[in-house]
Design a protein around this motif. Sequence first.
Motif, PDB file in Angstrom:
ATOM      1  N   LEU A   1     -12.081  82.285  74.906  1.00  0.00           N
ATOM      2  CA  LEU A   1     -13.102  82.169  75.943  1.00  0.00           C
ATOM      3  C   LEU A   1     -14.506  82.327  75.370  1.00  0.00           C
ATOM      4  CD1 LEU A   1     -11.358  84.153  78.816  1.00  0.00           C
ATOM      5  CD2 LEU A   1     -11.856  81.703  78.813  1.00  0.00           C
ATOM      6  N   LYS A   2     -14.652  83.195  74.382  1.00  0.00           N
ATOM      7  CA  LYS A   2     -15.973  83.360  73.753  1.00  0.00           C
ATOM      8  C   LYS A   2     -16.368  82.112  72.976  1.00  0.00           C
ATOM      9  CE  LYS A   2     -16.086  88.399  73.559  1.00  0.00           C
ATOM     10  NZ  LYS A   2     -16.002  89.613  72.713  1.00  0.00           N
ATOM     11  N   ASN A   3     -15.394  81.438  72.395  1.00  0.00           N
ATOM     12  CA  ASN A   3     -15.690  80.161  71.737  1.00  0.00           C
ATOM     13  C   ASN A   3     -16.131  79.114  72.767  1.00  0.00           C
ATOM     14  OD1 ASN A   3     -15.174  81.016  69.115  1.00  0.00           O
ATOM     15  ND2 ASN A   3     -12.990  80.507  69.242  1.00  0.00           N
ATOM     16  N   LEU A   4     -15.462  79.107  73.929  1.00  0.00           N
ATOM     17  CA  LEU A   4     -15.882  78.190  74.994  1.00  0.00           C
ATOM     18  C   LEU A   4     -17.269  78.553  75.516  1.00  0.00           C
ATOM     19  CD1 LEU A   4     -12.566  77.791  77.058  1.00  0.00           C
ATOM     20  CD2 LEU A   4     -13.585  76.165  75.458  1.00  0.00           C
ATOM     21  N   GLN A   5     -17.574  79.833  75.551  1.00  0.00           N
ATOM     22  CA  GLN A   5     -18.885  80.283  76.009  1.00  0.00           C
ATOM     23  C   GLN A   5     -20.010  79.697  75.147  1.00  0.00           C
ATOM     24  OE1 GLN A   5     -19.454  84.507  75.551  1.00  0.00           O
ATOM     25  NE2 GLN A   5     -21.084  84.618  77.079  1.00  0.00           N
ATOM     26  N   LYS A   6     -19.753  79.573  73.855  1.00  0.00           N
ATOM     27  CA  LYS A   6     -20.758  78.991  72.950  1.00  0.00           C
ATOM     28  C   LYS A   6     -21.008  77.517  73.264  1.00  0.00           C
ATOM     29  CE  LYS A   6     -19.361  82.115  69.213  1.00  0.00           C
ATOM     30  NZ  LYS A   6     -18.623  82.201  67.919  1.00  0.00           N
TER      31      LYS A   6
ATOM     32  N   PHE B   1     -20.302  76.039  76.372  1.00  0.00           N
ATOM     33  CA  PHE B   1     -20.596  75.797  77.788  1.00  0.00           C
ATOM     34  C   PHE B   1     -21.400  76.970  78.347  1.00  0.00           C
ATOM     35  CE2 PHE B   1     -16.532  73.757  76.781  1.00  0.00           C
ATOM     36  CZ  PHE B   1     -16.815  72.433  77.129  1.00  0.00           C
ATOM     37  N   PRO B   2     -22.712  76.804  78.491  1.00  0.00           N
ATOM     38  CA  PRO B   2     -23.565  77.903  78.989  1.00  0.00           C
ATOM     39  C   PRO B   2     -23.207  78.378  80.388  1.00  0.00           C
ATOM     40  CG  PRO B   2     -24.886  76.142  78.006  1.00  0.00           C
ATOM     41  CD  PRO B   2     -23.488  75.620  78.095  1.00  0.00           C
ATOM     42  N   ILE B   3     -22.410  77.601  81.133  1.00  0.00           N
ATOM     43  CA  ILE B   3     -22.011  78.052  82.469  1.00  0.00           C
ATOM     44  C   ILE B   3     -21.165  79.326  82.394  1.00  0.00           C
ATOM     45  CG2 ILE B   3     -19.851  76.709  82.652  1.00  0.00           C
ATOM     46  CD1 ILE B   3     -20.752  76.103  85.583  1.00  0.00           C
ATOM     47  N   ILE B   4     -20.556  79.599  81.236  1.00  0.00           N
ATOM     48  CA  ILE B   4     -19.843  80.860  81.024  1.00  0.00           C
ATOM     49  C   ILE B   4     -20.871  81.881  80.539  1.00  0.00           C
ATOM     50  CG2 ILE B   4     -17.990  82.046  79.804  1.00  0.00           C
ATOM     51  CD1 ILE B   4     -16.566  79.368  79.514  1.00  0.00           C
ATOM     52  N   GLY B   5     -21.288  82.743  81.426  1.00  0.00           N
ATOM     53  CA  GLY B   5     -22.355  83.679  81.106  1.00  0.00           C
ATOM     54  C   GLY B   5     -21.895  84.926  80.392  1.00  0.00           C
ATOM     55  N   ASP B   6     -20.668  85.371  80.681  1.00  0.00           N
ATOM     56  CA  ASP B   6     -20.175  86.606  80.056  1.00  0.00           C
ATOM     57  C   ASP B   6     -18.661  86.543  79.988  1.00  0.00           C
ATOM     58  OD1 ASP B   6     -20.546  89.164  78.903  1.00  0.00           O
ATOM     59  OD2 ASP B   6     -20.049  90.144  80.799  1.00  0.00           O
TER      60      ASP B   6
ATOM     61  N   ASP C   1      -2.607  76.691  75.608  1.00  0.00           N
ATOM     62  CA  ASP C   1      -2.529  75.619  76.605  1.00  0.00           C
ATOM     63  C   ASP C   1      -3.581  75.785  77.696  1.00  0.00           C
ATOM     64  OD1 ASP C   1      -0.434  74.458  75.238  1.00  0.00           O
ATOM     65  OD2 ASP C   1       1.132  75.244  76.568  1.00  0.00           O
ATOM     66  N   VAL C   2      -3.728  77.004  78.223  1.00  0.00           N
ATOM     67  CA  VAL C   2      -4.698  77.189  79.304  1.00  0.00           C
ATOM     68  C   VAL C   2      -6.123  77.091  78.773  1.00  0.00           C
ATOM     69  CG1 VAL C   2      -4.824  79.733  79.242  1.00  0.00           C
ATOM     70  CG2 VAL C   2      -5.218  78.522  81.392  1.00  0.00           C
ATOM     71  N   LEU C   3      -6.384  77.562  77.571  1.00  0.00           N
ATOM     72  CA  LEU C   3      -7.721  77.430  76.984  1.00  0.00           C
ATOM     73  C   LEU C   3      -8.074  75.966  76.764  1.00  0.00           C
ATOM     74  CD1 LEU C   3      -7.623  80.354  74.395  1.00  0.00           C
ATOM     75  CD2 LEU C   3      -9.135  80.208  76.379  1.00  0.00           C
ATOM     76  N   ASN C   4      -7.115  75.185  76.266  1.00  0.00           N
ATOM     77  CA  ASN C   4      -7.354  73.757  76.062  1.00  0.00           C
ATOM     78  C   ASN C   4      -7.633  73.045  77.385  1.00  0.00           C
ATOM     79  OD1 ASN C   4      -7.012  73.930  73.293  1.00  0.00           O
ATOM     80  ND2 ASN C   4      -4.817  73.471  73.373  1.00  0.00           N
ATOM     81  N   ALA C   5      -6.886  73.435  78.431  1.00  0.00           N
ATOM     82  CA  ALA C   5      -7.099  72.821  79.746  1.00  0.00           C
ATOM     83  C   ALA C   5      -8.491  73.134  80.274  1.00  0.00           C
ATOM     84  CB  ALA C   5      -6.031  73.305  80.718  1.00  0.00           C
ATOM     85  N   ILE C   6      -8.934  74.381  80.117  1.00  0.00           N
ATOM     86  CA  ILE C   6     -10.275  74.758  80.570  1.00  0.00           C
ATOM     87  C   ILE C   6     -11.338  73.953  79.827  1.00  0.00           C
ATOM     88  CG2 ILE C   6     -11.965  76.635  80.615  1.00  0.00           C
ATOM     89  CD1 ILE C   6      -9.551  78.551  81.011  1.00  0.00           C
ATOM     90  N   GLU C   7     -11.182  73.823  78.527  1.00  0.00           N
ATOM     91  CA  GLU C   7     -12.165  73.066  77.739  1.00  0.00           C
ATOM     92  C   GLU C   7     -12.218  71.598  78.179  1.00  0.00           C
ATOM     93  OE1 GLU C   7     -13.621  72.412  73.143  1.00  0.00           O
ATOM     94  OE2 GLU C   7     -11.594  73.189  73.504  1.00  0.00           O
ATOM     95  N   LEU C   8     -11.066  70.999  78.401  1.00  0.00           N
ATOM     96  CA  LEU C   8     -11.021  69.595  78.831  1.00  0.00           C
ATOM     97  C   LEU C   8     -11.716  69.415  80.175  1.00  0.00           C
ATOM     98  CD1 LEU C   8      -7.372  68.548  77.871  1.00  0.00           C
ATOM     99  CD2 LEU C   8      -9.489  67.539  76.981  1.00  0.00           C
ATOM    100  N   ILE C   9     -11.456  70.314  81.111  1.00  0.00           N
ATOM    101  CA  ILE C   9     -12.040  70.187  82.457  1.00  0.00           C
ATOM    102  C   ILE C   9     -13.551  70.404  82.412  1.00  0.00           C
ATOM    103  CG2 ILE C   9     -12.076  71.164  84.786  1.00  0.00           C
ATOM    104  CD1 ILE C   9      -9.071  71.931  84.252  1.00  0.00           C
TER     105      ILE C   9
END
Length: 431
Positions: free
Chosen positions: A341-346, A348-353, A416-424
Motif C-alpha cells: 500500500l505504501k508503494n501504491l501511495q507513492k 497515487f496521491p489519493i492515498i494520503g496515509d 492479488d488484492v494489491l494488483n487489483a487496487i493498482e489496476l483500478i
Amino acid sequence: MPNFIGAKKILEKKREYIMPCLGHFYSDPPQFVRGNMQYLFDADGKKYLDCYAGVSVINCGHCNPYITERMIEQIKTLQHVCNIYLTENFVNLAERLADVAPGDLQKSFFCSTGTEANEGSLMLASIYTHSSEFIALQSGLHGRTKLTLSLTGIGMWRTDPNPVGGINFAPNPYCYRCPLNLNRETCDLACADRVETIIQTMTSGRPAALIAEPIQGNAGIVVPPKGYFKRVKEILAKYGALLIVDEVQTGFARTGKMFAIENFDVAPDIMSVAKALGNGQPISAFISTKKIADTYTRPGASTLGGNPVSSTAGLAVLDYIAEKNLMGNAKARGEQLMNGLKNLQKKFPIIGDVRGIGLMVGAEFVHADKSPAFKELDELLEELKDRGFIVGKNGVGRNVLAFQPPLVITEQDVDDVLNAIELILTEKNFS
C-alpha cells in the motif's frame, strides 16, 4: 444449486421488515451464501477473497473445519443450560484466556456481544472505584447500549438523543489528522497529557476509568504512537482510575500478538473481548485482575454467556491460532500489505496515509486539500467487489480503505488484492 431468493428480493424484504438504521455496503450488493476459509461465494457461485472477515470476526477463516467439527460434536451432546449450572467448557476457556491475556488479567465473565462485554467492563470499573464518571476517546466506538453509545465518539453512531452524563472525551491519537494540530515528531504525546487536564478540570477528580480501543477501528485504523498508552496509564493510576482496553476488533492474533495492547507494552486493568473469540459464534467476555474482579459479588449471570457451544468455539479458536501460528502469519502478511500500500501511495496521491499493525491496516483516501475522498473510495470498493475482492471501509469521513482479513490469508492473496487496487486506480485515473 439451491434456490436462493437473490439480492434484489433480500433488499425488498429488508426495506419491509428491518429497521432502517441498518445499512449495507455497495450499490449493487451480492447475496453471500457460502464461506470457505478466506473466501466467500455468492448466490451465483462467484468467488470472492474476503479482506474484511465480517469486521474482524472470522480470524480463523470461514467455516473452518477444525472449529466447526468441534462445535457440531458439542451441539450433538449439550447445547445450552445457562451458566448458572455447571458445565466444563466455560471454565476451561476462562483458564485459557487467563493464560494468554496480558499482565495479571485472570477472571472472566462471559456474555454474547462486544457491547455487553464493554458494558460489563464499565460496570466492573464502577463497582471497584465507586465512581460513575468515565473518559473515552474521540472517534472511539464501543457498542449499542445507552452507556456504550454515550461513550462512542463518532457522531454518526451517537443515535441516542439523551446520552448518559458524567462522560468526557479526550483527543484521540490520530497523528495524520491531529485533533490538537500538533506535529507528531515534536508533540511529546500532548494528546495523552490532555487526559490529566480533563481529570483535573472536567471531572470530580476521581473518574472510574478511561476506555479505549488499542487501535481505533471505526475511526479509520487509527494507531497511537508507541508511548501513548504508557503515559495514559500512568496518569490514570495517579488518580485511582482504571484503564479499560476494548479488544473487540483487535483481539486474537490480528496484530501479530494475541492482543493489540501488547504492541504498546501496557497491561490493562480490564479488557473486553468478543468477535474473533467465537470465529462467527456469538461469544464475548470481560476479564480483569483478581483484585478488581473479586469486588463483583452481587448476583450476575448471562443466559447465553459462555454456553457450551460458544465456549467450544472459543477453545478451538485458541488452539487453531497456536497450532497454525496465525500471529506469525498476521505479522508477515501485514508487513507485505503495508509495504504494498505504501508503494501504491507513492504512485497515487489519493492515498494520503497508510497505517496499521499486523493484518489491521487502513489506507486513507484524500483529495489534494486532504479532505476525505469518500466517493472515490466507494467507486474503488464497488469495482473491487465486481472483480472478486471484499474490502472494508471506515473512518469518520468514511474514506479509509480497511483491511481486516481472515488471518489464514496467503502471500498470493495479498499480491492479488494489491494488483487489483493498482489496476483500478490506474483505470480510473484517481489522483
